[in-house]
Design a protein around this motif. Structure first.
Motif, PDB file in Angstrom:
ATOM      1  N   MET A 197     -36.116  12.296  18.235  1.00  0.00           N
ATOM      2  CA  MET A 197     -37.198  11.803  17.385  1.00  0.00           C
ATOM      3  C   MET A 197     -38.500  11.704  18.155  1.00  0.00           C
ATOM      4  N   ASP A 198     -38.421  11.287  19.418  1.00  0.00           N
ATOM      5  CA  ASP A 198     -39.621  11.223  20.246  1.00  0.00           C
ATOM      6  C   ASP A 198     -40.215  12.609  20.458  1.00  0.00           C
ATOM      7  N   ARG A 199     -39.356  13.584  20.741  1.00  0.00           N
ATOM      8  CA  ARG A 199     -39.825  14.950  20.966  1.00  0.00           C
ATOM      9  C   ARG A 199     -40.434  15.553  19.710  1.00  0.00           C
ATOM     10  N   VAL A 200     -39.766  15.391  18.590  1.00  0.00           N
ATOM     11  CA  VAL A 200     -40.276  15.938  17.332  1.00  0.00           C
ATOM     12  C   VAL A 200     -41.565  15.245  16.923  1.00  0.00           C
ATOM     13  N   GLY A 201     -41.653  13.939  17.153  1.00  0.00           N
ATOM     14  CA  GLY A 201     -42.887  13.220  16.835  1.00  0.00           C
ATOM     15  C   GLY A 201     -44.073  13.725  17.626  1.00  0.00           C
ATOM     16  N   ARG A 202     -43.853  14.077  18.894  1.00  0.00           N
ATOM     17  CA  ARG A 202     -44.947  14.611  19.699  1.00  0.00           C
ATOM     18  C   ARG A 202     -45.286  16.055  19.338  1.00  0.00           C
ATOM     19  N   GLU A 203     -44.301  16.806  18.847  1.00  0.00           N
ATOM     20  CA  GLU A 203     -44.547  18.197  18.491  1.00  0.00           C
ATOM     21  C   GLU A 203     -45.242  18.352  17.131  1.00  0.00           C
ATOM     22  N   MET A 204     -45.073  17.376  16.235  1.00  0.00           N
ATOM     23  CA  MET A 204     -45.598  17.510  14.873  1.00  0.00           C
ATOM     24  C   MET A 204     -46.886  16.736  14.645  1.00  0.00           C
ATOM     25  N   VAL A 205     -47.573  16.392  15.724  1.00  0.00           N
ATOM     26  CA  VAL A 205     -48.805  15.611  15.575  1.00  0.00           C
ATOM     27  C   VAL A 205     -49.862  16.399  14.811  1.00  0.00           C
ATOM     28  N   ARG A 206     -49.979  17.690  15.082  1.00  0.00           N
ATOM     29  CA  ARG A 206     -51.011  18.501  14.431  1.00  0.00           C
ATOM     30  C   ARG A 206     -50.558  19.040  13.078  1.00  0.00           C
ATOM     31  N   SER A 207     -49.328  19.454  12.960  1.00  0.00           N
ATOM     32  CA  SER A 207     -48.866  20.069  11.707  1.00  0.00           C
ATOM     33  C   SER A 207     -48.625  19.034  10.612  1.00  0.00           C
ATOM     34  N   HIS A 208     -47.926  17.954  10.937  1.00  0.00           N
ATOM     35  CA  HIS A 208     -47.615  16.900   9.952  1.00  0.00           C
ATOM     36  C   HIS A 208     -47.836  15.540  10.630  1.00  0.00           C
ATOM     37  N   PRO A 209     -49.084  15.066  10.688  1.00  0.00           N
ATOM     38  CA  PRO A 209     -49.361  13.822  11.429  1.00  0.00           C
ATOM     39  C   PRO A 209     -48.699  12.588  10.842  1.00  0.00           C
ATOM     40  N   LEU A 210     -48.537  12.515   9.523  1.00  0.00           N
ATOM     41  CA  LEU A 210     -47.927  11.331   8.921  1.00  0.00           C
ATOM     42  C   LEU A 210     -46.455  11.211   9.304  1.00  0.00           C
ATOM     43  N   VAL A 211     -45.737  12.328   9.258  1.00  0.00           N
ATOM     44  CA  VAL A 211     -44.331  12.308   9.654  1.00  0.00           C
ATOM     45  C   VAL A 211     -44.207  11.994  11.139  1.00  0.00           C
ATOM     46  N   ALA A 212     -45.096  12.555  11.954  1.00  0.00           N
ATOM     47  CA  ALA A 212     -45.077  12.270  13.396  1.00  0.00           C
ATOM     48  C   ALA A 212     -45.346  10.794  13.675  1.00  0.00           C
ATOM     49  N   GLU A 213     -46.243  10.192  12.893  1.00  0.00           N
ATOM     50  CA  GLU A 213     -46.524   8.760  13.083  1.00  0.00           C
ATOM     51  C   GLU A 213     -45.301   7.904  12.750  1.00  0.00           C
TER      52      GLU A 213
END
Length: 327
Positions: A197-213
Motif C-alpha cells: 500500500m505504501d508503494r502503490v500510494g507513492r506511485e499513484m500520486v500523479r495519476s490518481h492523487p485521491l486514491v494515493a492519499e
C-alpha cells in the motif's frame, strides 16, 4: 418623518432594510436558542444511555489542533456573540463535507458561516450597485432580485459541496481498479500488504492523487500502531465509496480467516475491472439517447426549414399573386 420616507425612496429602502435586519436577527436568535436546547437535550440523552464520547475540545491533540486563521477567529467571534454555528444535522453535514474533501472537524462551522455571509452579502452588494447609479430600479425589482440572491447564497454552497463530493467519489471509483492491479503485483512479488500500500500510494500520486492519499493515510495509521481492522474501517469511512467498503471488508475477513490476500486481491481486481467496463458500456449505450436531444432541438427545425423553403418561395411567387388577382 413618515412624509419624508414616503417621498424619498432611499430613506424608505433604508427603513425596510433595518426592519429586515431586525426580523432576521430575531429569527437567528430564536434558532440559536432552539439549537442550544436541542444540543443539551441530545447530550443528556447520551449521558442517560452511557454513550457520551469525549468532546472535540477535550479530545483535541497537538496534531489535530489547527492554526488560528481568519475564518476560525470569525467563527469564534460569532459564536461568542451568541449565534451557534453548529448545524442540527451535524453528523450528516460532517459526513458530506468529508466526502467532498474537507475532513477538518471545524468544516461544518465554516460552511454554516459562509452560507450565512452569502445570504446577507449578495443582496447587500446588489442593493449598493443598484442605487449607486443615476437611475435606481423600483423597490419591487430590488426586493425580488434580493430575495433570489439570498436564496442562491443559501443553496448554492450546498449544491457546490454535493457536486464536489460526487466528483471526488467518481475519481476514486475510476482510479481504484488500477490501485488493485498494482497492489496485486506488489503482493505477488513478495511485499506485505502494508509495504504494498505504501508503494502503490507513492506511485499513484500523479495519476490518481485521491486514491494515493487514502492509501498513504491508511499506511501511516498502520505504522502508528492501529490494528488492521481499525485502519481499514477508517479507510472505508474516509472514502465513502461502496467499492472501497467492500474491499476493506474482504481484507478484514481474509485477515481473520487466514486466507491468501493475493487471491482476494486477484478476484476483487477482476470484479472491479468488469464493473468499470460495464460503466463504460452503460455510458456508450446512453449516447444515442443523449444525442437525440440536440438533434431534435437544433438540427430537425433546420432540416424542416431547408426542405420546406422551396415550396414556400414557390407559393409566395406564384400562388399568392394569383389569389390576390382572383380576389
Amino acid at each position: 418623518m413618515i412624509e419624508l420616507a414616503a417621498q424619498n425612496s432611499t430613506i424608505r429602502l433604508l427603513i425596510l432594510l433595518a426592519i429586515f435586519a431586525v426580523v432576521v436577527a430575531g429569527a437567528m436568535y430564536g434558532l440559536s436558542f432552539a439549537n442550544r436546547r436541542i444540543t443539551v437535550r441530545s447530550q443528556l440523552d447520551k449521558l442517560q444511555t452511557g454513550d457520551l464520547r469525549i468532546t472535540q475540545t477535550q479530545g483535541e491533540s497537538l496534531r489535530t489542533r489547527e492554526s488560528a486563521s481568519a475564518w476560525a477567529r470569525m467563527a469564534e467571534a460569532i459564536e461568542a456573540a451568541g449565534l451557534n454555528l453548529t448545524d442540527t444535522k451535524s453528523e450528516r453535514l460532517t459526513q458530506l463535507l468529508r466526502q467532498a474533501g474537507y475532513p477538518s472537524p471545524n468544516a461544518p462551522r465554516y460552511y454554516t458561516l459562509i452560507r450565512l455571509a452569502l445570504v446577507f452579502a449578495l443582496p447587500l452588494i446588489y442593493v449598493l450597485l443598484a442605487y449607486s447609479g443615476s437611475n435606481p430600479p423600483s423597490f419591487l425589482k430590488v426586493y425580488l432580485i434580493g430575495s433570489i440572491l439570498a436564496a442562491m447564497g443559501l443553496y448554492v454552497p450546498n449544491l457546490w459541496v454535493r457536486a464536489r463530493a460526487d466528483r471526488r467519489r467518481e475519481a476514486i471509483v475510476n482510479g481504484f481498479p488500477d490501485c488493485l492491479d498494482l497492489l496485486l503485483v506488489c503482493v505477488e512479488s513478495g511485499l506485505g500488504l502494508e509495504a504494498a500500500m505504501d508503494r502503490v500510494g507513492r506511485e499513484m500520486v500523479r495519476s490518481h492523487p485521491l486514491v494515493a492519499e487514502l492509501l498513504s493515510i491508511t499506511t501511516l495509521q498502520l505504522r502508528a500502531g492501529s490494528s488492521r481492522d481499525e485502519a481499514f474501517r477508517k479507510l472505508a469511512d474516509a472514502s465513502a465509496v461502496d467499492e472501497i467498503r467492500s474491499f476493506t471488508t474482504l481484507i478484514i475477513q481474509s485477515d481473520k480467516l487466514g486466507t491468501s490476500v493475493a487471491t482476494t486481491l486477484r478476484v476483487y481486481a477482476a470484479e472491479m475491472r468488469e464493473r468499470r467496463q460495464m460503466r463504460a458500456e452503460e455510458k456508450a449505450h446512453r449516447l444515442p439517447v443523449l444525442i437525440s436531444i440536440p438533434l431534435v432541438a437544433c438540427m430537425l427545425p433546420t432540416m424542416i426549414g431547408t426542405l420546406m423553403m422551396p415550396a414556400i418561395v414557390l407559393m409566395v411567387r406564384k400562388i399568392f399573386p394569383l389569389m390576390n388577382i382572383g380576389g
